[in-house]
Design an enzyme around this catalytic site. Structure first.
Site, PDB file in Angstrom:
ATOM      1  N   CYS A 193     -91.538  67.896  17.852  1.00 20.49           N
ATOM      2  CA  CYS A 193     -90.228  67.362  19.087  1.00 20.49           C
ATOM      3  C   CYS A 193     -90.146  68.159  20.274  1.00 20.49           C
ATOM      4  O   CYS A 193     -90.196  68.278  21.455  1.00 20.49           O
ATOM      5  CB  CYS A 193     -89.050  67.111  18.733  1.00 20.49           C
ATOM      6  SG  CYS A 193     -90.094  64.904  17.810  1.00 20.49           S
ATOM      7  N   CYS A 242     -88.961  66.223  14.779  1.00 20.96           N
ATOM      8  CA  CYS A 242     -89.544  67.856  14.138  1.00 20.96           C
ATOM      9  C   CYS A 242     -90.166  68.900  15.032  1.00 20.96           C
ATOM     10  O   CYS A 242     -89.580  68.705  16.014  1.00 20.96           O
ATOM     11  CB  CYS A 242     -90.556  66.979  13.428  1.00 20.96           C
ATOM     12  SG  CYS A 242     -91.987  66.134  14.933  1.00 20.96           S
ATOM     13  N   ASP A 248     -37.547  68.482  16.963  1.00 19.11           N
ATOM     14  CA  ASP A 248     -37.174  69.672  16.888  1.00 19.11           C
ATOM     15  C   ASP A 248     -36.122  69.529  17.773  1.00 19.11           C
ATOM     16  O   ASP A 248     -36.046  68.526  19.001  1.00 19.11           O
ATOM     17  CB  ASP A 248     -37.866  70.757  17.967  1.00 19.11           C
ATOM     18  CG  ASP A 248     -37.372  72.172  17.717  1.00 19.11           C
ATOM     19  OD1 ASP A 248     -36.962  72.586  16.506  1.00 19.11           O
ATOM     20  OD2 ASP A 248     -37.612  72.510  18.625  1.00 19.11           O
ATOM     21  N   ASP A 293     -41.434  72.316  21.723  1.00 20.66           N
ATOM     22  CA  ASP A 293     -41.737  72.413  21.716  1.00 20.66           C
ATOM     23  C   ASP A 293     -42.943  73.395  21.724  1.00 20.66           C
ATOM     24  O   ASP A 293     -43.422  73.863  23.161  1.00 20.66           O
ATOM     25  CB  ASP A 293     -40.266  73.177  22.791  1.00 20.66           C
ATOM     26  CG  ASP A 293     -39.755  73.776  22.450  1.00 20.66           C
ATOM     27  OD1 ASP A 293     -40.017  74.405  21.158  1.00 20.66           O
ATOM     28  OD2 ASP A 293     -38.543  74.034  23.049  1.00 20.66           O
ATOM     29  N   ASP A 310     -42.372  76.839  16.862  1.00 16.87           N
ATOM     30  CA  ASP A 310     -42.727  75.746  16.116  1.00 16.87           C
ATOM     31  C   ASP A 310     -44.210  75.511  15.552  1.00 16.87           C
ATOM     32  O   ASP A 310     -44.090  74.431  14.488  1.00 16.87           O
ATOM     33  CB  ASP A 310     -41.958  74.213  16.942  1.00 16.87           C
ATOM     34  CG  ASP A 310     -40.787  74.195  16.886  1.00 16.87           C
ATOM     35  OD1 ASP A 310     -40.198  75.273  16.820  1.00 16.87           O
ATOM     36  OD2 ASP A 310     -41.058  73.397  18.098  1.00 16.87           O
TER      37      ASP A 310
HETATM   38  P1  ADP Z   1     -33.353  76.037  17.408  1.00 18.36           P
HETATM   39  O1  ADP Z   1     -33.500  75.549  15.851  1.00 18.36           O
HETATM   40  O2  ADP Z   1     -32.595  75.239  17.607  1.00 18.36           O
HETATM   41  O3  ADP Z   1     -34.335  76.068  17.707  1.00 18.36           O
HETATM   42  P2  ADP Z   1     -33.299  78.588  16.714  1.00 18.36           P
HETATM   43  O4  ADP Z   1     -33.770  78.901  14.599  1.00 18.36           O
HETATM   44  O5  ADP Z   1     -33.888  79.393  17.096  1.00 18.36           O
HETATM   45  O6  ADP Z   1     -32.497  77.437  16.813  1.00 18.36           O
HETATM   46  O7  ADP Z   1     -31.825  79.049  16.246  1.00 18.36           O
HETATM   47  C1  ADP Z   1     -30.443  79.616  15.132  1.00 18.36           C
HETATM   48  C2  ADP Z   1     -29.680  79.771  15.357  1.00 18.36           C
HETATM   49  O8  ADP Z   1     -29.399  80.896  15.821  1.00 18.36           O
HETATM   50  C3  ADP Z   1     -29.477  78.980  16.999  1.00 18.36           C
HETATM   51  O9  ADP Z   1     -28.726  78.047  16.698  1.00 18.36           O
HETATM   52  C4  ADP Z   1     -28.058  80.731  16.828  1.00 18.36           C
HETATM   53  O10 ADP Z   1     -26.848  80.709  16.460  1.00 18.36           O
HETATM   54  C5  ADP Z   1     -28.580  81.680  16.270  1.00 18.36           C
HETATM   55  N1  ADP Z   1     -28.869  82.587  17.245  1.00 18.36           N
HETATM   56  C6  ADP Z   1     -30.835  82.774  17.220  1.00 18.36           C
HETATM   57  N2  ADP Z   1     -31.166  83.404  18.034  1.00 18.36           N
HETATM   58  C7  ADP Z   1     -30.054  84.208  19.341  1.00 18.36           C
HETATM   59  C8  ADP Z   1     -30.035  84.781  19.880  1.00 18.36           C
HETATM   60  N3  ADP Z   1     -30.646  85.331  21.001  1.00 18.36           N
HETATM   61  N4  ADP Z   1     -28.511  84.417  20.147  1.00 18.36           N
HETATM   62  C9  ADP Z   1     -27.456  84.237  19.587  1.00 18.36           C
HETATM   63  N5  ADP Z   1     -27.465  83.584  18.792  1.00 18.36           N
HETATM   64  C10 ADP Z   1     -29.057  83.058  18.444  1.00 18.36           C
HETATM   65 MG    MG Z   2     -36.594  76.248  19.544  1.00 18.34          MG
END
Ligand code: ADP
Ligand code: MG
Length: 823
Positions: A15, A12, A436, A628, A632
């Protein structure tokens, strides 16, 4: 300077006024202001030294106080109530033993002094008992003070039960004494004899002594629940050797500032987070990561406070000091998680809140029921007192928090950091783990395996690809850049990242695109599908202009060494494991095969990952997402529990509920196991507390008396009550020795560490002409200490040295062999 405190026990305005007043009376305090609702106080003072005095003053006024938002090291010393309690127990026990001798001794025919013996001395005997009881009551008067005060504030607590219980026994004894004295004078010897045999002075003393003993054991055990945190705090050395103006000085740790050069000798503990400037060392990081095998560190590596330099001499640059170090972030996290509330505690809290008034009501009912069922007043009182002292809201209230505290502390010891108790609880209900791919299951450091040119030469393809990727941070981009390290780069304009698909940009007026098949389809370029690459887990990255397909570069990422056994451990726990990736189905499938994962969701755009998680949830799954933490975040936020992989020296992974400190997926199964063990422990505690009270109260009330003639004495009630909370705390402490079944084999562990150590150094060398030069340079480089391999690329004029080598030593070896080095 402003200091903030948490103040507990204020109910209160009176206090808060009192707390403010005691704080301002301390010399050095300018102003003190209490926020009653928040339970805090801010104080303006000239020095930090007033903190212990303020804490003591508030404590003395009958409230609890702790420093708030402060670094853990500077926190006030832990309460030292234990020795005081021990003294109280010893004094009380001495008097209690004498008292028991006089009251119970005749039952086992112990010799009694003549003046104590017989009906004619009954009054003397009672007076002896009274004066043996009084000191015990006096030493333990705190129960009366606190119990009655909270009763008056209408928030009765356990102290109130004890105060009322033992107080009633004592008051009854005093009343009986007067009745005896009256009877003596009026020649009613039967009344005198009756009362002399029906006194409970020893009950009053015994209840207090036993409860204090219980509290003592409980406090001692509770102290241990915080062990994990104090162990972490002890990791930070108190002083550090710093070089300033070319002089080495030993400074208190608080005086080390960012940018200082700190010196650590063999055996020393690292005081701050930083980068190694010179020297090399074997470092034990187990305190931070739970990983017991030491790691090699050398120039350029980062090194964290709280780790130990086992051998070697280091000079490091302080990058983060004091509260900013990883160690302190960990301490704060463990502390916050350990003190946070798990949902499972809610019911127990609710019950504990109304527990005391309910018990008092039951005691009153017990009293009247026995009185009206023609039992003596003494019997009815005895039963009511037993009810009061046997019931224990403490056990209920302690059941969850102590287990959470010990559980999160133990987890930290294994390198698993929980952000809050809710995550610790939710984790045991998880049935699906979504992993992932890149950086979580795999190392996240892909390397180029094949270059397959179509419309241009191999070098041209690499040059265009590397120029395009230079601004991308994607692991694949890094792979391509590394591959083309010696090639000149073109200038790129209008660069753009196409998330989940690739990149685009303009070079010399022509638009180029690079990425996955989906991207090529979007711009209407048809490309081969490279079966033979994808089924080996390699990812083809296609490059094209708007008009023509130029070629592909394949990159492959490898699994972390322990990913396979980590997935096995998850399967052993009956978890569904799903791999989530933006990569194509064939590559994903191939990697899944190696990892032992059959559920693969591929070709997911980064923005759709969260959608996949919520779809799983809609199907009734409880999902743990492990990532990671970089791209994500939305998926992590959607999952029931989220986990991020940290790299041991950095826990800046904000979006996750749980951080795995040692970059290994094995922590997933370990965390789930620990969560299960903690919840099991909490359930045992809650069961015990409920069971104990729901059995103890009716028995104390005399439910067994009519049938079996069993009636508990208040003393047994007090002993049982004390033991019930000691039991709960002791049970929770068992979690300290929790061992996971997920264990890495020693050889696998060694590999992980080795992996961390493997580094490559690329040096441009001029003057190598033929295979002979190549062999010569390779052999001198291989002889450099620490080198495991050296490969010369004659075309690119480079040598790539693998292993933990000192750059200057390598350069010197090459120069000595008669070649030039280009920076
Ligand atoms: P992950 O789920 O493996 O992290 P991402 O969503 O980052 O994959 O990318 C999906 C796909 O897009 C890759 O597997 C690649 O084929 C293509 N990709 C993404 N970024 C690049 C880049 N900078 N150069 C060439 N290919 C790319
Ligand atoms: Mg990734």
């Amino acid at each position: 300077m402003q200091l903030k405190f948490n103040v507990t026990g204020m109910t209160c305005a009176a206090c808060s006024a009192r707390v403010e007043k005691v704080a301002t009376q301390i010399p050095g305090v300018e102003k003190a202001e209490v926020n009653l609702l928040a339970g805090t106080m801010s104080v303006n003072a000239n020095e930090r030294t007033v903190i212990p005095q303020i804490l003591a003053a508030i404590e003395k006024a009958g409230y609890g106080a702790t420093v708030m938002g402060d670094t853990p090291v500077n926190r006030a010393p832990a309460d030292n109530s234990l020795p005081e309690m021990k003294r109280r127990i010893i004094y009380s026990a001495i008097f209690l033993v004498v008292l028991m001798y006089f009251t119970m001794g005749h039952m086992i025919h112990l010799p009694m002094p003549g003046w104590y013996h017989g009906d004619e001395n009954a009054l003397v005997a009672v007076l002896v008992q009274l004066f043996l009881t009084l000191p015990v009551l006096y030493w333990n008067r705190a129960y009366y003070r606190k119990g009655i005060r909270s009763l008056l504030h209408r928030s009765p607590n356990m102290d109130s039960l004890i105060a009322v219980g033992s107080g009633a026994a004592f008051v009854y004894g005093v009343v009986a004494l007067f009745r005896m004295a009256y009877a003596m004078g009026n020649n009613q010897m039967d009344v005198v004899v009756y009362y002399s045999q029906n006194l409970y002075f020893e009950s009053a003393a015994m209840i207090l002594t036993l409860v204090t003993l219980g509290k003592y054991l409980e406090t001692r055990a509770k102290k241990k629940t915080g062990d994990a945190i104090s162990r972490l705090m002890d990791l930070n050395p108190k002083t550090a050797t710093v070089r300033r103006n070319d002089i080495n000085i030993e400074l208190p740790i608080e005086q080390v500032v960012v940018g200082d050069t700190v010196i650590i000798r063999a055996g020393g503990r690292i005081p701050v987070d930083g980068t190694i400037l010179s020297g090399r060392a074997t470092v034990d990081q187990s305190a931070l990561t739970g990983e017991s095998i030491p790691v090699e560190k050398s120039v350029g590596d980062s090194i964290a406070a709280g780790t130990t330099n086992l051998e070697g001499y280091l000079e490091m640059c302080a990058d983060r000091v004091g509260e900013d170090t990883t160690l302190f972030q960990i301490i704060r996290m463990v502390e916050e998680a350990g003190g946070s509330k798990a949902p499972i505690a809610r019911l127990a809290d609710k019950i504990a809140g109304i527990f005391v008034p309910v018990v008092m009501t039951i005691a009153a009912i017990t009293f009247f029921v026995w009185l009206f069922s023609e039992q003596s007043l003494e019997f009815a009182l005895n039963m009511a007192i037993s009810v009061l002292v046997i019931s224990c809201p403490c056990a209920l209230g302690l059941a969850t928090p102590v287990a959470i505290m010990v559980g999160t502390g133990r987890a930290a010891g294994m390198g698993v950091l929980f952000r809050n108790a809710e995550a610790l609880e939710n984790l045991h209900k998880i049935d699906t783990v979504v992993l992932d791919k890149t950086g979580t299951l795999t190392k996240g450091q892909p390397e180029v395996t094949d270059v397959i040119p179509a419309a241009v030469t191999e070098t041209e393809l690499l040059m265009i690809a590397a120029s395009l990727e230079e601004k991308s941070e994607h692991p694949f981009a890094t792979a391509i850049i590394n591959k083309a390290i010696s090639l000149p780069k073109k200038k790129v304009s209008d660069f753009q990242v196409l998330p989940g698909r690739g990149v685009r940009g303009i070079i010399d007026g022509t638009e180029y695109l690079g990425g996955n098949r989906r991207l090529m389809e979007e711009i209407g370029i048809s490309v081969p599908d490279f079966h033979q690459l994808t089924e080996k887990g390699k990812t083809p990255l296609y490059f094209a202009s708007r008009q023509a397909y130029l070629g592909a570069i394949a990159a492959a990422d490898v699994l972390k060494t322990d990913s396979v056994s980590a997935v096995q451990a998850m399967h052993r726990l009956n978890l569904d494991v799903i791999m989530l990736t933006g990569d194509n189905a064939a590559t994903g499938g191939a990697i899944g095969d190696i990892a032992g994962i059959s559920n693969i969701i591929s070709d997911v755009l980064p923005g759709d990952k969260a959608g996949v998680i919520s779809d799983l949830q809609k199907l009734g799954h409880r999902v743990l997402m492990v990532g990671d933490g970089i791209n994500d975040a939305p998926a992590l936020a959607t999952a029931d529990v989220s986990m991020a992989i940290g790299n041991g020296t950095d826990i800046a992974v904000e979006s996750a509920d749980v951080v795995l400190m040692n970059n290994s997926l094995c922590g997933v199964a370990q965390a789930v196991e620990l969560s299960k063990a903690t919840i099991r422990n909490i359930k045992q505690n809650l069961f015990w507390a409920f069971f104990y009270n729901s059995l103890g109260i009716p028995i104390a009330a005399g439910i067994l008396y009519p049938g079996l003639g069993i009636a508990l004495s208040p003393m047994i009630g007090a002993a049982a009550m004390s033991m019930s909370s000691v039991f709960v705390v002791t049970n929770a402490l068992r979690l300290r020795w929790f061992r996971t079944k997920t264990r890495l084999k020693a050889s696998q562990k060694a590999e992980i560490i080795k992996e961390k150590r493997t580094m490559t150094t690329v040096i441009n060398v001029e003057g190598m002409m033929c295979p002979h030069c190549k062999a010569r340079v390779e052999s001198v480089c291989k002889e450099v200490p620490g080198a495991t391999d050296a490969v010369v690329n004659l075309q690119a004029k480079t040598v790539t040295v693998t292993g933990d080598v000192d750059l200057n030593t390598v350069k010197k070896a090459i120069l000595d062999a008669g070649y030039e080095i280009v920076e």
